[in-house]
Design a protein around this motif. Structure first.
Motif, PDB file in Angstrom:
ATOM      1  N   ARG A 260       6.657 -36.499  -5.376  1.00  8.65           N
ATOM      2  CA  ARG A 260       5.462 -37.341  -5.385  1.00  8.65           C
ATOM      3  C   ARG A 260       4.583 -37.037  -4.179  1.00  8.65           C
ATOM      4  O   ARG A 260       3.350 -36.998  -4.281  1.00  8.65           O
ATOM      5  CB  ARG A 260       5.850 -38.827  -5.392  1.00  8.65           C
ATOM      6  CG  ARG A 260       6.465 -39.259  -6.709  1.00  8.65           C
ATOM      7  CD  ARG A 260       7.008 -40.668  -6.637  1.00  8.65           C
ATOM      8  NE  ARG A 260       5.981 -41.628  -6.290  1.00  8.65           N
ATOM      9  CZ  ARG A 260       6.166 -42.656  -5.452  1.00  8.65           C
ATOM     10  NH1 ARG A 260       7.335 -42.834  -4.864  1.00  8.65           N
ATOM     11  NH2 ARG A 260       5.201 -43.489  -5.207  1.00  8.65           N
ATOM     12  N   ASP A 499      -0.771 -43.837  -9.671  1.00  8.36           N
ATOM     13  CA  ASP A 499       0.356 -43.934  -8.729  1.00  8.36           C
ATOM     14  C   ASP A 499       1.319 -45.057  -9.132  1.00  8.36           C
ATOM     15  O   ASP A 499       2.001 -45.619  -8.283  1.00  8.36           O
ATOM     16  CB  ASP A 499      -0.157 -44.148  -7.298  1.00  8.36           C
ATOM     17  CG  ASP A 499      -0.885 -45.477  -7.144  1.00  8.36           C
ATOM     18  OD1 ASP A 499      -1.207 -46.114  -8.156  1.00  8.36           O
ATOM     19  OD2 ASP A 499      -1.125 -45.886  -5.985  1.00  8.36           O
ATOM     20  N   VAL A 595       4.688 -38.946 -11.370  1.00  7.53           N
ATOM     21  CA  VAL A 595       4.730 -37.868 -10.372  1.00  7.53           C
ATOM     22  C   VAL A 595       3.343 -37.268 -10.257  1.00  7.53           C
ATOM     23  O   VAL A 595       2.834 -37.017  -9.185  1.00  7.53           O
ATOM     24  CB  VAL A 595       5.755 -36.784 -10.767  1.00  7.53           C
ATOM     25  CG1 VAL A 595       5.655 -35.594  -9.832  1.00  7.53           C
ATOM     26  CG2 VAL A 595       7.153 -37.364 -10.751  1.00  7.53           C
TER      27      VAL A 595
END
Ligand code: ZN
Length: 801
Positions: A260, A499, A595
């Motif tokens: 990430r 996110d 991700v």
């Protein structure tokens, strides 16, 4: 170029049509400019850009032949697809506040629909604004609100890039869901915002071109028919290759966090490259047509100095990539000169040819990446065992390594990424500055840690709320960014970033690991990876509007690309926290981590059953959003949480490829492949036949009759898979007969009726190849969902059924 004129022109062009929004009586708004003066605008050039709306006015005026108002008038005509700029009358242009923005998807790829959008101001919790046919009657309140917001930003006018970027954000939030025109039918699906933004972009291109060509009589030049064939513009594209390798080719502990962090780092790097290019080319974000997924398109002036600068900027970035990442990342740029006519697709096909030519230039560059000089440079950085250089244990780059506490030997980038991964993923703000400013920031703020390096000698640091407030009020020279934030101001730019990460008790998990995500799954304790992207997006961009009579390409392309960015970078967060499909998982907040999501592709990882359900959620949401003019294909791989993440990425990529090759009854793509190539379905078949029909029947039967256990299902699966041997059909039928409830058992009547229904269906399905395949997938899913967690402690291999 004079800095002042540059800013006057962009602001003037952005505000050229704003009177339509701000005042009920449009005509008097440009005939009587007092109202703008009340808003603090006393810049004559800007006022002229607002005043001159018709050719008749220009003819009657005593505007000097080099007035920028002439440029904004012509630019607006080009963007609004007006061919004869002398004839066009704007007198019918009183803006009808009741006309909604129609959906750009009504006309994409030959679609023929008439949906429109509700009027909304983009905000943190505005939710997905899907095209609809439901009337929306909040027109007056809405206009009052956006007028206030826009007047407010106009009254803060200031001639600099920061103000313009902020003005763009405010206009985007308020004017995204307003049509460019309510009297010109063909502009009703183009957003007001994209129309004025492109007007700003085209204006600056024309202006820089005129200057470089030493044309001082704008009027004679621009109002001569010939100028429409003059190559004043460049369609320019940048493409960073190697992104997937950079993100996924890692071998390390804490892999999810690292993944990430790397994905985020690249995302910001791309923003930084785009902003740095625009800044050095003396342009603003108005000139950015599209950015996402490592690509971007810009509309630039066709001048020698721009072309020279582009070349050297690309070169700078590539040298930096070589130094930092050897051959992992590479940037290639390509452009084509074009005229106002080409932007309006005259002659027909010329607009799509622009994109095709640019992309073949980029492909050519990628095929011949490095010069002899470059290779010497690469070798210089990549000498092993000299000066104690070794291989980084995360990305395998050869470098002077830093020793980490966890016995890892890391290159500088991986080391810093690891140090700041926690912050960078949780902090809302970050700052990009040059080295000198960064040193100053660090000196004055002890809490600020190491910086990530970026091209053009820049440094990236993430900031928590407190650090952000403090630094913003200081006189640091830097660009601030805020993640998914709508309260941005002159010092701060906004970036949308997908996110979403799993939640507990309504709070995001701080740093979910693959093990935690596996634990959160139902049944078998495994994770799934989903990789997906939009089918045929390239051709939708290049020729999706080609069938239309008045294409207004530039603004329509801008509207389409911005809608897609919103979906993949912003709305996706909403979709994953409002789970809808519940056959395999009832979690509303999905146990999933994004991700990467942007451009048009996604990489999600999470509890296996949540991933499969979210795949369907995303497909459904995208259908509604794009009115089925576009589709998504996905691969979903099933893994043990300890399996190397780089191999998961690769294998799931192959599954996605299967879906891209899917074809049935003349329909292609729009498919999903689960676990291996034998489970490849159109999304609809997967939902209707595998889940709704077969999975539910199997579930009903095993839940309502005596539990026979998974071993029974395993035997059935084995036979179904080898059904080509005739004997296996007989065995399958025998096995089915053993499931028949005993006559004297409890609730016999009910059980026997469920049994007969189940057995009849099974007899029917075993005969058809499609049904049999679907039964196998449905049984696998049922087994996974009901497998006891304890039996999972054998550390099992992936995809075992
Ligand atoms: Zn490394």
């Amino acid at each position: 170029m004079s800095e002042k004129v540059k800013y006057d022109l962009v602001i003037g062009s952005l505000l050229h049509n704003i009177g339509k929004i701000l005042f009920d009586d449009y005509k008097s708004s440009y005939e009587n400019l007092k109202i703008y003066e009340e808003l603090n605008i006393n810049n004559q050039d800007i006022l002229d850009c607002i005043r001159y709306q018709t050719y008749e006015q220009i003819q009657k005026s005593n505007l000097s032949p080099d007035s920028i108002a002439l440029i904004s008038y012509v630019a607006n005509a080009i963007v609004s697809d007006i061919n004869d700029i002398k004839k066009e009358e704007f007198k019918d242009e009183d803006f009808d506040k009741n006309t909604p923005l129609y959906s750009v998807f009504n006309v994409l790829n030959k679609n023929n629909d008439s949906k429109f959008y509700k009027r909304v101001i983009l905000s943190q919790d505005c939710g997905i604004n899907n095209p609809t046919k439901d009337e929306d009657d909040n027109g007056d309140d809405f206009f009052q609100k956006i007028r206030e917001n826009i007047k407010n930003i106009i009254s803060k006018i200031s001639l600099n890039t920061n103000y313009i970027n902020n003005l763009l954000l405010v206009l985007e939030d308020n004017l995204s869901y307003i049509p460019a025109s309510t009297s010109k039918e063909y502009l009703k699906d183009i957003s007001f915002y994209d129309n004025i933004r492109m007007t700003g972009a085209v204006s600056t291109c024309i202006y820089q071109y005129l200057l470089e060509e030493n044309i001082i009589d704008f009027k004679t030049f621009l109002f001569n028919e010939k100028s429409r064939d003059e190559d004043m513009f460049l369609l320019y594209s940048l493409d960073v290759s190697g992104i997937q390798n950079f993100i996924y080719n890692i071998s390390s502990k804490g892999a999810l966090k690292a993944l990430r962090a790397r994905s985020f780092y690249l995302e910001i790097m791309m923003e930084h490259i785009v902003d740095s290019f625009l800044e050095r080319l003396n342009l603003t974000r108005a000139n950015l047509l599209y950015a996402g997924g490592g690509h971007c398109y810009m509309i630039l002036p066709n001048t020698k100095s721009i072309k020279d600068k582009i070349k050297s900027l690309e070169n700078d970035v590539n040298r930096w990539f070589m130094k930092e990442f050897a051959i992992t990342l590479y940037i290639a740029g390509g452009y084509r000169a074009c005229s106002a006519n080409n932007l309006q697709d005259i002659p027909e096909g010329s607009y799509s040819d622009l994109f095709k030519d640019v992309s073949s230039e980029i492909s050519l560059k990628k095929a011949h990446r490095y010069s002899a000089d470059d290779i010497r440079e690469l070798n210089k950085h990549n000498v092993k065992e000299e000066d104690g250089k070794r291989e980084c244990s995360m990305c395998r780059k050869i470098d002077k390594l830093k020793d980490d506490n966890d016995d890892e030997h890391l290159c500088t980038t991986c080391y810093v990424l690891k140090q700041i991964a926690n912050n960078i993923l949780d902090d809302k703000y970050f700052i990009i500055s040059d080295k000198e400013q960064y040193e100053r920031i660090r000196l004055e703020n002890s809490s600020i840690g190491e910086a990530l390096r970026l091209p053009f000698d820049s440094c990236l640091v993430s900031l928590n709320d407190k650090e952000f407030k403090k630094l913003k009020d200081s006189n640091i020279k830097a660009r601030f960014y805020a993640k998914n934030d709508f309260s941005s101001d002159e010092t701060t730019s906004r970036v949308f970033i997908g996110d979403y990460r799993a939640k507990t008790d309504n709070k995001y998990l701080k740093n979910p690991t693959l093990e935690e995500l596996a634990e959160k799954s139902d049944g078998i304790e495994k994770i799934c990876v989903l990789r997906a992207d939009v089918d045929n997006l390239g051709s939708a961009f290049v020729s999706g509007f080609r069938h239309m009579k008045q294409k207004s390409n530039l603004a329509r392309t801008a509207t389409l690309s911005r809608q897609l960015s919103l979906f993949f970078k912003f709305y996706i967060n909403d979709i994953l926290s409002n789970g809808k499909h519940e056959i395999l998982s009832k979690n509303k907040d999905r146990n999933i981590v994004i991700v990467y999501s942007g451009g048009d592709d996604m990489f999600l990882i999470g509890a296996w059953n949540d991933i499969i359900q979210s795949g369907l959620d995303l497909k459904k949401a995208f259908d509604e959003f794009s009115q089925k003019t576009l589709s998504i294909s996905a691969g979903i791989g099933l893994y043990d949480s300890k399996f190397p993440i780089n191999i998961m990425a690769k294998e799931t990529g192959i599954l996605e490829e299967y879906s891209k090759k899917y074809e049935k009854d003349g329909k292609t793509k729009n498919a999903v492949t689960l676990f291996d190539e034998s489970n490849c379905y159109s999304w609809d078949d997967f939902e209707d036949f595998v889940l709704n029909e077969k999975f539910n029947l199997i579930k009903d039967f095993f839940e309502k009759t005596d539990e026979r256990g998974n071993s029974f299902l395993y035997n059935m699966l084995e036979l179904l898979r080898n059904v080509k041997e005739k004997i296996n059909i007989a065995r399958f039928i025998y096995l089915l007969s053993r499931l028949e409830p005993e006559k004297n058992s409890k609730n016999y009547e009910e059980k026997i009726s469920i049994y007969r229904n189940f057995a009849d269906k099974m007899y029917e399905w075993i005969e058809s190849e499609d049904d049999r395949k679907q039964v196998i997938t449905a049984m696998c899913l049922y087994v996974y969902l009901n497998r006891k967690k304890q039996s999972e402690k054998d550390g099992g291999k992936n995809n075992e059924l």
